[in-house]
Write a protein that holds these residues in place. Sequence first.
Motif, PDB file in Angstrom:
ATOM      1  N   ALA A 161      -5.422  10.767  -3.689  1.00 13.98           N
ATOM      2  CA  ALA A 161      -4.336  10.795  -2.708  1.00 13.98           C
ATOM      3  C   ALA A 161      -4.092  12.206  -2.190  1.00 13.98           C
ATOM      4  CB  ALA A 161      -3.061  10.229  -3.332  1.00 13.98           C
ATOM      5  N   GLU A 206      -4.149   4.533  -5.127  1.00 10.52           N
ATOM      6  CA  GLU A 206      -3.664   5.900  -4.977  1.00 10.52           C
ATOM      7  C   GLU A 206      -2.130   5.952  -4.956  1.00 10.52           C
ATOM      8  OE1 GLU A 206      -7.734   5.704  -3.088  1.00 10.52           O
ATOM      9  OE2 GLU A 206      -5.935   4.458  -3.152  1.00 10.52           O
ATOM     10  N   HIS A 207      -1.502   4.863  -4.550  1.00 10.05           N
ATOM     11  CA  HIS A 207      -0.044   4.789  -4.585  1.00 10.05           C
ATOM     12  C   HIS A 207       0.377   4.166  -5.915  1.00 10.05           C
ATOM     13  CE1 HIS A 207       4.113   4.109  -3.683  1.00 10.05           C
ATOM     14  NE2 HIS A 207       3.988   4.605  -2.461  1.00 10.05           N
ATOM     15  N   ILE A 239      -0.581   8.489   1.076  1.00  9.53           N
ATOM     16  CA  ILE A 239       0.420   8.521   0.006  1.00  9.53           C
ATOM     17  C   ILE A 239       1.233   9.810   0.069  1.00  9.53           C
ATOM     18  CG2 ILE A 239       0.761   8.245  -2.465  1.00  9.53           C
ATOM     19  CD1 ILE A 239      -0.659   5.907  -0.897  1.00  9.53           C
TER      20      ILE A 239
END
Length: 503
Positions: A436, A144-145, A366
């Motif tokens: 995220a 997600e990052h 995030i």
Amino acid sequence: MSQHPHNPAPGSPALTGPGMPRAPLAPGLDTSRIVTGLWQMADQERGGAGPDLDAAAEALAGYARDGFTGWDMADHYGSAEIVAGRARALLAAEGGPAPMIATKWCPEPGPMTPQTVRAAVDHALHRLQTDHIPLLQLHWWRYEHPGYLDAGAELMRLRAAGLIGALGVTNVDAAHLRVLVKNSVALRTNQVSFSLIDRRADGPLAEACAALGVRLLAYGTLCGGFLSERWLGAPPPAPQDWSKMKYLRFIEAAGGWAAFQAVLRAADTVARRHAVSIANVATRWVLDRPHVAAVIVGARLTERDHRADNLRALGFAYDDTDRATLDTALAGLAPIPGDCGDEYRRPPFLTASGDLSHHLDEVPKIYAGSAVPDRPGRARVDTGTEWEAAAGFSRAIRTGSRILVSGTTATDDHGQVVCPGDPAGQTTFILDKIAASLEALGGSLADTVRTRIYMRETERWEEVARAHGAALGAVRPANTLIRAAAVGPYEVEIEAEAELDAP
């Protein structure tokens, strides 16, 4: 079907001939097909104890003298990099073989600036006492990052500068291997768990490796030592070391101790036919996979040495009877859930602790949700892109139990298009971004009830559908795929809706 060693798959090295067989990883870089893994140094040094580092270096140099010139380690494997650096110096002084050193960088999730990446590489170079790392492997905790793409791009620049020979990754699934390669990160290897018990790497990842030209470095091939005569007919232990704790979780996920014993009995039958060990049978099964370059077998330097036995895995070949014996037992196992690397990213965590507590202090979100002014009970997420403010919309908004995510494209934090021209890669990246956004507002992909996919051209719809299925196949939200004239240079845009359960 497994390949016979005298008739290997195209591009696969033969397993016969003088000395330790080798496998190519990149132009000018190859490795012994059995790599010595140093992860157990962290366990040996737990509590402040551990072997004398010079004695450990001499022991490791002995592996290379016997042909085990591939060494695998990481920044968090205790003193492993230091020991490898000393062992390399010993070999260089005596004119011995140059080892293929593969180390890993496992940063905590966060922004990946050029300075951050360079500092990590310099740290490894210092510990290894060298100015060049043959193979540097990146591990990333949370897709997600998007910082893993920044890290990959900077590592490519350091490779061009000569500090790194080749780039690899660890525990990356098929979808994100594609994202990295299609985003111009020239990966050569992916290190994943692969064994008679954990056969996930024979699924979508095998297809991705063939398509992308990536070879696997397989660890866990002996299930932390459980695939051996010692455990045949024995009760399950109450393990104390991290490796045993981890692989017991894999065994439980695959059907439990009884199902595991059936595999051990089958491997023992094959071993007796060829006068080898169960460990040899397990190792050879993985080596015979055409997408596997090498297996990584752990070593407890100065404590135990299994070199002679490990070499026997290269001296025999399966026949049809052997394969049938193993296949019958393997049919009784349950598939390990998810794709490769999921054990580090989503429940059920199959790590030693059953979560990420012994890897990360925390798993940060995030994005951050914030209250909408003058609208009690409503919250939103902004990801910082210029158009959110300019066009007056939020990336996602929550009202009550509903979360709605705006049409999202494969745009990174710098405004650049990710995976240009590749709709499947863009779909994977977009769904990570949506995940995220949902998480920032208290939800997750598991709460998704609808997705809408807009494609510039629908000729490649199946690639997009499969990428959507890889992320949401267990959720199966309502979905619509629409051909639409995309705005800008994007192949795909996706919007999502989620419904949270009542508290």
